[in-house]
Motif scaffolding. Structure first.
Motif, PDB file in Angstrom:
ATOM      1  N   SER A 180       0.789  -1.198  -0.056  1.00 46.30           N
ATOM      2  CA  SER A 180       0.196  -0.177  -0.059  1.00 46.30           C
ATOM      3  C   SER A 180       0.795   1.260  -0.075  1.00 46.30           C
ATOM      4  CB  SER A 180      -0.972   0.075   1.318  1.00 46.30           C
ATOM      5  OG  SER A 180      -1.380   1.392   1.369  1.00 46.30           O
ATOM      6  N   TYR A 181       1.849   1.260   0.930  1.00 50.61           N
ATOM      7  CA  TYR A 181       2.763   2.511   0.860  1.00 50.61           C
ATOM      8  C   TYR A 181       3.436   2.536  -0.511  1.00 50.61           C
ATOM      9  CZ  TYR A 181       2.326   4.480   5.545  1.00 50.61           C
ATOM     10  OH  TYR A 181       1.746   4.941   6.661  1.00 50.61           O
ATOM     11  N   GLN A 226       2.508   1.650  -3.355  1.00 54.51           N
ATOM     12  CA  GLN A 226       1.726   2.325  -4.372  1.00 54.51           C
ATOM     13  C   GLN A 226       0.937   3.647  -4.162  1.00 54.51           C
ATOM     14  OE1 GLN A 226      -0.928  -1.001  -4.529  1.00 54.51           O
ATOM     15  NE2 GLN A 226       0.466  -2.508  -5.347  1.00 54.51           N
ATOM     16  N   ALA A 227       0.673   4.072  -2.952  1.00 49.61           N
ATOM     17  CA  ALA A 227       0.058   4.870  -2.639  1.00 49.61           C
ATOM     18  C   ALA A 227       1.145   6.308  -2.226  1.00 49.61           C
ATOM     19  CB  ALA A 227      -0.786   4.946  -1.358  1.00 49.61           C
TER      20      ALA A 227
END
Length: 352
Positions: A171-172, A174-175
């Motif tokens: 998540s980190y 990609q985000a």
């Protein structure tokens, strides 16, 4: 050692978990390669421990910090201004996770999240290797190696915490981090063997303790299959991956590290080799696990990292066990842990 070793000379490298078994070896090796190493970790949790025995504190800027303390961790990351990060800090033991599940989840999930959040506050970081485990996969107990796209899961709290951390890391990446050019990868490594590990409930340290004290080694699951490797194998891979990510950030993702899948063997086979190397040693085999579930079969498909790095494991299992017991025997006879680790690293580098 390949010319790529020069890559680390003068670079600022941060290691979390540098007081642990793998972290101590990695700190020593990176210092040897000329890196400026900062370490963030709790104090060593075993006595004896490699960090103290090899005087690793002298090889790095040493900080004691709980990675669950977000503010303290962020301050130290900002102070270090690293280009490269190796995240090894964790609660690393399956059986301990049954006794302390909340500590395991908070350290392995929120600790990783805290580090990732801290990375958003610095602009020096280029590549990050976050070490999870080969146990992140939903294990269906079949003789089939898991590749990086296999379903994640975890029965015990340790495995579940590491699988969850994989989702947080993705998540980190990609985000937040990919758009800033930070290359973030996870390393899922098989069981490591090597001198200087004094942890509880690990096969070789348990064997060393038992046999040096002339006691029988108690084995819970002799037919359990695992991918065994010398500690220098994945550490060399982590360093090579960090360089690849630095130069080619599009390679960010998940990677398995370990021997070829057909080289995974049972606990009984490892002990047979160990007894032959040690020269003696009584063993009591059991077929129970005191009510705590542990995977019976675990094999990894390591073709992705093998194709990327274009190298194969250097030491086969027999040699890995031989060198490990030689290390403990020599240390017990008075040779220094630092010299023994250096000798192993030099021998490994000579074969690259």
């Amino acid at each position: 050692m390949p010319s790529s070793a020069n890559f680390f000379r003068g670079r600022k490298v941060l290691i979390t978990g540098h007081t642990g078994f793998k972290g101590s070896w990695l700190t020593l090796w990176l210092h040897r390669l000329g890196a400026e190493v900062t370490g963030i970790s709790l104090s060593p949790i075993t006595e004896p421990n490699l960090f103290s025995r090899a005087n690793i504190e002298l090889l790095c800027e040493h900080h004691v910090c709980d990675i669950r303390d977000s503010a303290a961790l962020t301050f130290l990351v900002q102070k270090a201004k690293p280009e490269i990060i190796f995240h090894l800090a964790a609660q690393p033991l399956v059986r301990a996770s049954y006794l302390q599940p909340l500590d395991t989840f908070s350290t392995n999930i929120m600790g990783a999240a805290n580090l990732l959040q801290a990375l958003r506050e610095v602009d020096t970081v280029k590549s990050v290797v976050m070490v999870t485990t080969d146990k992140v996969y939903h294990n269906n107990e079949c003789l089939h190696p898991y590749n990086e796209d296999a379903r994640l899961g975890g029965h015990d709290p340790y495995s579940a915490s590491k699988a969850a951390s994989e989702l947080v890391i993705a998540s980190y990446r990609q985000a937040f981090l990919a758009e800033r050019g930070v290359a973030l990868a996870t390393a899922r490594a098989g069981n490591v063997i090597g001198g200087g590990d004094w942890s509880e409930d690990r096969l070789i340290p348990d064997a060393v303790r038992a046999w040096q004290n002339k006691k029988p080694l108690e084995i819970r699951l002799p037919e359990a299959i695992r991918p065994w490797q010398h500690v220098l194998e994945p550490l060399f891979g982590y360093m090579q991956l960090a360089k690849k990510l630095y130069l080619q950030p599009e390679l960010a993702g998940a990677y398995n590290f370990g021997p070829n899948a057909n080289e995974a063997v049972t606990v009984r086979e490892v002990i047979d080799i160990a007894r032959n190397v040690y020269g003696t040693g009584e063993v009591n085999y059991h077929q129970e696990n005191k009510g705590l579930h542990e995977a019976g079969v675990l094999m990894l498909d390591t073709s992705k990292i093998t194709n990327l790095l274009q190298n194969q494991p250097v030491w086969p299992l027999n040699q890995t066990i031989q060198r490990t017991f030689d290390w403990y025997r020599a240390e017990n006879q008075g040779k220094t842990a630092f010299d023994l680790c250096t000798t192993d690293i030099e021998a490994y580098e000579a074969l690259l």
